[in-house]
Design a protein around this motif. Structure first.
Motif, PDB file in Angstrom:
ATOM      1  N   SER A 114      55.480  70.165  27.553  1.00 43.71           N
ATOM      2  CA  SER A 114      54.569  69.367  26.742  1.00 43.71           C
ATOM      3  C   SER A 114      55.352  68.637  25.663  1.00 43.71           C
ATOM      4  CB  SER A 114      53.527  70.270  26.067  1.00 43.71           C
ATOM      5  OG  SER A 114      52.803  70.999  27.022  1.00 43.71           O
ATOM      6  N   VAL A 115      54.859  67.450  25.312  1.00 39.95           N
ATOM      7  CA  VAL A 115      55.438  66.695  24.198  1.00 39.95           C
ATOM      8  C   VAL A 115      54.300  66.089  23.387  1.00 39.95           C
ATOM      9  CG1 VAL A 115      57.602  66.130  25.371  1.00 39.95           C
ATOM     10  CG2 VAL A 115      55.703  64.536  25.491  1.00 39.95           C
ATOM     11  N   ILE A 116      54.551  65.936  22.098  1.00 38.96           N
ATOM     12  CA  ILE A 116      53.596  65.278  21.208  1.00 38.96           C
ATOM     13  C   ILE A 116      54.366  64.259  20.376  1.00 38.96           C
ATOM     14  CG2 ILE A 116      51.985  65.556  19.285  1.00 38.96           C
ATOM     15  CD1 ILE A 116      51.422  68.388  20.329  1.00 38.96           C
ATOM     16  N   LEU A 117      53.816  63.047  20.323  1.00 34.63           N
ATOM     17  CA  LEU A 117      54.343  61.988  19.469  1.00 34.63           C
ATOM     18  C   LEU A 117      53.293  61.670  18.426  1.00 34.63           C
ATOM     19  CD1 LEU A 117      55.081  60.772  22.700  1.00 34.63           C
ATOM     20  CD2 LEU A 117      56.692  59.719  21.154  1.00 34.63           C
ATOM     21  N   GLU A 118      53.692  61.612  17.169  1.00 39.23           N
ATOM     22  CA  GLU A 118      52.817  61.169  16.094  1.00 39.23           C
ATOM     23  C   GLU A 118      53.457  59.972  15.431  1.00 39.23           C
ATOM     24  OE1 GLU A 118      51.991  64.422  13.475  1.00 39.23           O
ATOM     25  OE2 GLU A 118      50.552  65.320  14.863  1.00 39.23           O
ATOM     26  N   ASN A 119      52.686  58.915  15.289  1.00 36.89           N
ATOM     27  CA  ASN A 119      53.221  57.659  14.752  1.00 36.89           C
ATOM     28  C   ASN A 119      54.512  57.272  15.458  1.00 36.89           C
ATOM     29  OD1 ASN A 119      51.094  57.294  12.983  1.00 36.89           O
ATOM     30  ND2 ASN A 119      52.092  58.501  11.401  1.00 36.89           N
ATOM     31  N   ASN A 120      54.522  57.464  16.777  1.00 37.23           N
ATOM     32  CA  ASN A 120      55.627  57.092  17.649  1.00 37.23           C
ATOM     33  C   ASN A 120      56.908  57.875  17.383  1.00 37.23           C
ATOM     34  OD1 ASN A 120      53.985  55.168  18.939  1.00 37.23           O
ATOM     35  ND2 ASN A 120      54.385  53.738  17.279  1.00 37.23           N
ATOM     36  N   GLU A 121      56.781  59.018  16.753  1.00 35.33           N
ATOM     37  CA  GLU A 121      57.922  59.887  16.512  1.00 35.33           C
ATOM     38  C   GLU A 121      57.696  61.209  17.242  1.00 35.33           C
ATOM     39  OE1 GLU A 121      60.342  61.868  12.779  1.00 35.33           O
ATOM     40  OE2 GLU A 121      59.015  60.169  12.428  1.00 35.33           O
ATOM     41  N   LEU A 122      58.704  61.673  17.944  1.00 39.98           N
ATOM     42  CA  LEU A 122      58.609  62.930  18.668  1.00 39.98           C
ATOM     43  C   LEU A 122      58.534  64.073  17.667  1.00 39.98           C
ATOM     44  CD1 LEU A 122      58.746  64.189  21.528  1.00 39.98           C
ATOM     45  CD2 LEU A 122      61.202  64.361  21.212  1.00 39.98           C
ATOM     46  N   VAL A 123      57.418  64.855  17.721  1.00 43.20           N
ATOM     47  CA  VAL A 123      57.245  65.940  16.757  1.00 43.20           C
ATOM     48  C   VAL A 123      57.167  67.310  17.424  1.00 43.20           C
ATOM     49  CG1 VAL A 123      56.165  64.487  15.007  1.00 43.20           C
ATOM     50  CG2 VAL A 123      54.724  65.698  16.668  1.00 43.20           C
ATOM     51  N   TYR A 124      56.994  67.347  18.759  1.00 44.71           N
ATOM     52  CA  TYR A 124      56.882  68.637  19.435  1.00 44.71           C
ATOM     53  C   TYR A 124      57.355  68.504  20.870  1.00 44.71           C
ATOM     54  CZ  TYR A 124      54.774  72.782  21.552  1.00 44.71           C
ATOM     55  OH  TYR A 124      54.576  73.953  22.227  1.00 44.71           O
ATOM     56  N   VAL A 125      58.173  69.447  21.292  1.00 39.29           N
ATOM     57  CA  VAL A 125      58.620  69.539  22.685  1.00 39.29           C
ATOM     58  C   VAL A 125      58.657  71.005  23.062  1.00 39.29           C
ATOM     59  CG1 VAL A 125      60.501  69.129  24.320  1.00 39.29           C
ATOM     60  CG2 VAL A 125      60.083  67.486  22.493  1.00 39.29           C
ATOM     61  N   ALA A 126      58.083  71.337  24.213  1.00 37.70           N
ATOM     62  CA  ALA A 126      58.192  72.688  24.761  1.00 37.70           C
ATOM     63  C   ALA A 126      58.368  72.546  26.268  1.00 37.70           C
ATOM     64  CB  ALA A 126      56.957  73.518  24.450  1.00 37.70           C
ATOM     65  N   THR A 127      59.331  73.251  26.819  1.00 35.18           N
ATOM     66  CA  THR A 127      59.555  73.176  28.255  1.00 35.18           C
ATOM     67  C   THR A 127      59.495  74.562  28.879  1.00 35.18           C
ATOM     68  OG1 THR A 127      61.951  73.373  28.043  1.00 35.18           O
ATOM     69  CG2 THR A 127      61.026  71.145  28.010  1.00 35.18           C
ATOM     70  N   ARG A 128      59.158  74.583  30.152  1.00 39.64           N
ATOM     71  CA  ARG A 128      59.043  75.839  30.883  1.00 39.64           C
ATOM     72  C   ARG A 128      60.383  76.571  30.927  1.00 39.64           C
ATOM     73  NH1 ARG A 128      55.618  77.434  35.985  1.00 39.64           N
ATOM     74  NH2 ARG A 128      54.116  76.443  34.644  1.00 39.64           N
ATOM     75  N   ASP A 129      61.478  75.811  31.027  1.00 36.75           N
ATOM     76  CA  ASP A 129      62.801  76.451  31.123  1.00 36.75           C
ATOM     77  C   ASP A 129      63.348  76.900  29.770  1.00 36.75           C
ATOM     78  OD1 ASP A 129      63.677  74.141  29.904  1.00 36.75           O
ATOM     79  OD2 ASP A 129      64.838  73.428  31.608  1.00 36.75           O
ATOM     80  N   GLY A 130      62.567  76.688  28.702  1.00 33.17           N
ATOM     81  CA  GLY A 130      62.957  77.169  27.388  1.00 33.17           C
ATOM     82  C   GLY A 130      63.950  76.294  26.652  1.00 33.17           C
ATOM     83  N   GLU A 131      64.204  75.095  27.153  1.00 28.97           N
ATOM     84  CA  GLU A 131      65.112  74.186  26.458  1.00 28.97           C
ATOM     85  C   GLU A 131      64.631  74.038  25.018  1.00 28.97           C
ATOM     86  OE1 GLU A 131      68.063  71.755  25.398  1.00 28.97           O
ATOM     87  OE2 GLU A 131      67.941  72.516  27.449  1.00 28.97           O
ATOM     88  N   TYR A 148      38.576  57.749   8.400  1.00 20.37           N
ATOM     89  CA  TYR A 148      38.965  57.587   7.006  1.00 20.37           C
ATOM     90  C   TYR A 148      39.872  58.748   6.631  1.00 20.37           C
ATOM     91  CZ  TYR A 148      38.955  57.117   2.009  1.00 20.37           C
ATOM     92  OH  TYR A 148      39.375  56.965   0.723  1.00 20.37           O
ATOM     93  N   PRO A 149      40.990  58.493   6.051  1.00 20.43           N
ATOM     94  CA  PRO A 149      41.474  57.238   5.486  1.00 20.43           C
ATOM     95  C   PRO A 149      42.321  56.440   6.468  1.00 20.43           C
ATOM     96  CG  PRO A 149      42.923  59.006   4.792  1.00 20.43           C
ATOM     97  CD  PRO A 149      41.845  59.622   5.662  1.00 20.43           C
ATOM     98  N   GLY A 150      42.181  56.639   7.731  1.00 21.58           N
ATOM     99  CA  GLY A 150      43.053  56.018   8.731  1.00 21.58           C
ATOM    100  C   GLY A 150      44.120  57.028   9.079  1.00 21.58           C
ATOM    101  N   LEU A 151      44.071  57.541  10.264  1.00 24.41           N
ATOM    102  CA  LEU A 151      44.966  58.625  10.657  1.00 24.41           C
ATOM    103  C   LEU A 151      46.090  58.108  11.532  1.00 24.41           C
ATOM    104  CD1 LEU A 151      42.186  61.261  11.374  1.00 24.41           C
ATOM    105  CD2 LEU A 151      43.569  61.017   9.314  1.00 24.41           C
ATOM    106  N   GLN A 152      47.056  58.981  11.805  1.00 21.87           N
ATOM    107  CA  GLN A 152      48.209  58.612  12.606  1.00 21.87           C
ATOM    108  C   GLN A 152      47.812  58.395  14.061  1.00 21.87           C
ATOM    109  OE1 GLN A 152      47.752  61.801  11.508  1.00 21.87           O
ATOM    110  NE2 GLN A 152      47.754  63.015  13.356  1.00 21.87           N
ATOM    111  N   THR A 153      48.655  57.648  14.762  1.00 19.83           N
ATOM    112  CA  THR A 153      48.501  57.580  16.213  1.00 19.83           C
ATOM    113  C   THR A 153      49.116  58.841  16.787  1.00 19.83           C
ATOM    114  OG1 THR A 153      50.594  56.407  16.500  1.00 19.83           O
ATOM    115  CG2 THR A 153      48.606  55.061  16.250  1.00 19.83           C
ATOM    116  N   ARG A 154      48.574  59.287  17.889  1.00 16.05           N
ATOM    117  CA  ARG A 154      49.052  60.545  18.468  1.00 16.05           C
ATOM    118  C   ARG A 154      48.962  60.444  19.983  1.00 16.05           C
ATOM    119  NH1 ARG A 154      49.330  66.056  16.389  1.00 16.05           N
ATOM    120  NH2 ARG A 154      48.961  67.542  18.055  1.00 16.05           N
ATOM    121  N   ILE A 155      50.035  60.784  20.642  1.00 13.04           N
ATOM    122  CA  ILE A 155      50.062  60.887  22.096  1.00 13.04           C
ATOM    123  C   ILE A 155      50.485  62.298  22.434  1.00 13.04           C
ATOM    124  CG2 ILE A 155      51.209  60.161  24.226  1.00 13.04           C
ATOM    125  CD1 ILE A 155      51.448  57.373  23.046  1.00 13.04           C
TER     126      ILE A 155
END
Length: 174
Positions: free
Chosen positions: A82-99, A67-74
Motif C-alpha cells: 500500500s502507498v499513500i500520497l498527500e499533497n503529491n508527497e509520498l507519506v506511507y509505504v508498506a509492502t508484503r515483503d517488509g521492505e 472547510y478549510p480546504g484539505l489536502q489531496t490524497r491518493i
C-alpha cells in the motif's frame, strides 16, 4: 466563471496522477451535486467509482465544500503493498515483503505541483510554469513535450465520462 467545478477545475490534476499511477480507466459511474455554493452552475461535490483495465476498482471524491480546504490524497492498496500520497508527497509505504527503506523516495517529492509562493509573478504556480517552459522548449527543440496532448486528454476523458454518468445515472464505458 472559470469553466469547471470540483472535478474539472481542481480535481483534474489528481485524476491525472491517479490514472498515471493506476493505468487506463475502462468505466466511470459518478454522482455530482451542487450543495455548498449558491449561484454556481457546476458541481461542488462529486464521487465516482472507476474501473481499471486490469480489473482494479477505485473511488474518486472531489469537493470544493471542505472547510478549510484539505489536502489531496491518493491511497493505493494492493495484494503486495500500500502507498499513500498527500499533497503529491509520498507519506506511507508498506509492502508484503517488509521492505522498509523508502528514504530515497520520502526525501523527495513524488510530484511537486503544490508549491506556494508569495510572489505575485508566480501566480500560475511552479507546475504550470514548468509545463509551459517544457512546451516552449519542445517547440524550440522540435521534440515531443513531456506531457503531450494524448496524455492530457486522458484525465479529461475520465472527467467528461463522470459528468455524462452523473447526468444519465448510469456507468459510462470508455
Amino acid at each position: 466563471m472559470d469553466g469547471g467545478g470540483a472535478l474539472l477545475n481542481q480535481g483534474i490534476h489528481t485524476v491525472d496522477l491517479l490514472q498515471y499511477l493506476m493505468g487506463s480507466v475502462t468505466s466511470v459511474h459518478a454522482h455530482t451535486r451542487t450543495i455548498g455554493h449558491e449561484h454556481i452552475d457546476v458541481e461542488d461535490i462529486a464521487t465516482a467509482v472507476l474501473t481499471y483495465a486490469d480489473g482494479g476498482i477505485g473511488t474518486l471524491f472531489a469537493t470544493t465544500c471542505a472547510y478549510p480546504g484539505l489536502q489531496t490524497r491518493i491511497e493505493i492498496f494492493g495484494q503486495q503493498g500500500s502507498v499513500i500520497l498527500e499533497n503529491n508527497e509520498l507519506v506511507y509505504v508498506a509492502t508484503r515483503d517488509g521492505e522498509s527503506d523508502w528514504s530515497h523516495l520520502t526525501e523527495q517529492r513524488v510530484v511537486n505541483w503544490n508549491k506556494k509562493t508569495a510572489n505575485p509573478e508566480d501566480a500560475i504556480g511552479t507546475a504550470h510554469r514548468l509545463q509551459l517552459q517544457d512546451l516552449i522548449d519542445a517547440i524550440d527543440q522540435d521534440r515531443e513535450p513531456i506531457v503531450n496532448g494524448e496524455e492530457g486528454a486522458k484525465p479529461l476523458q475520465i472527467i467528461l465520462s463522470a459528468y455524462a454518468s452523473a447526468s444519465k445515472g448510469l456507468p459510462i464505458y470508455l
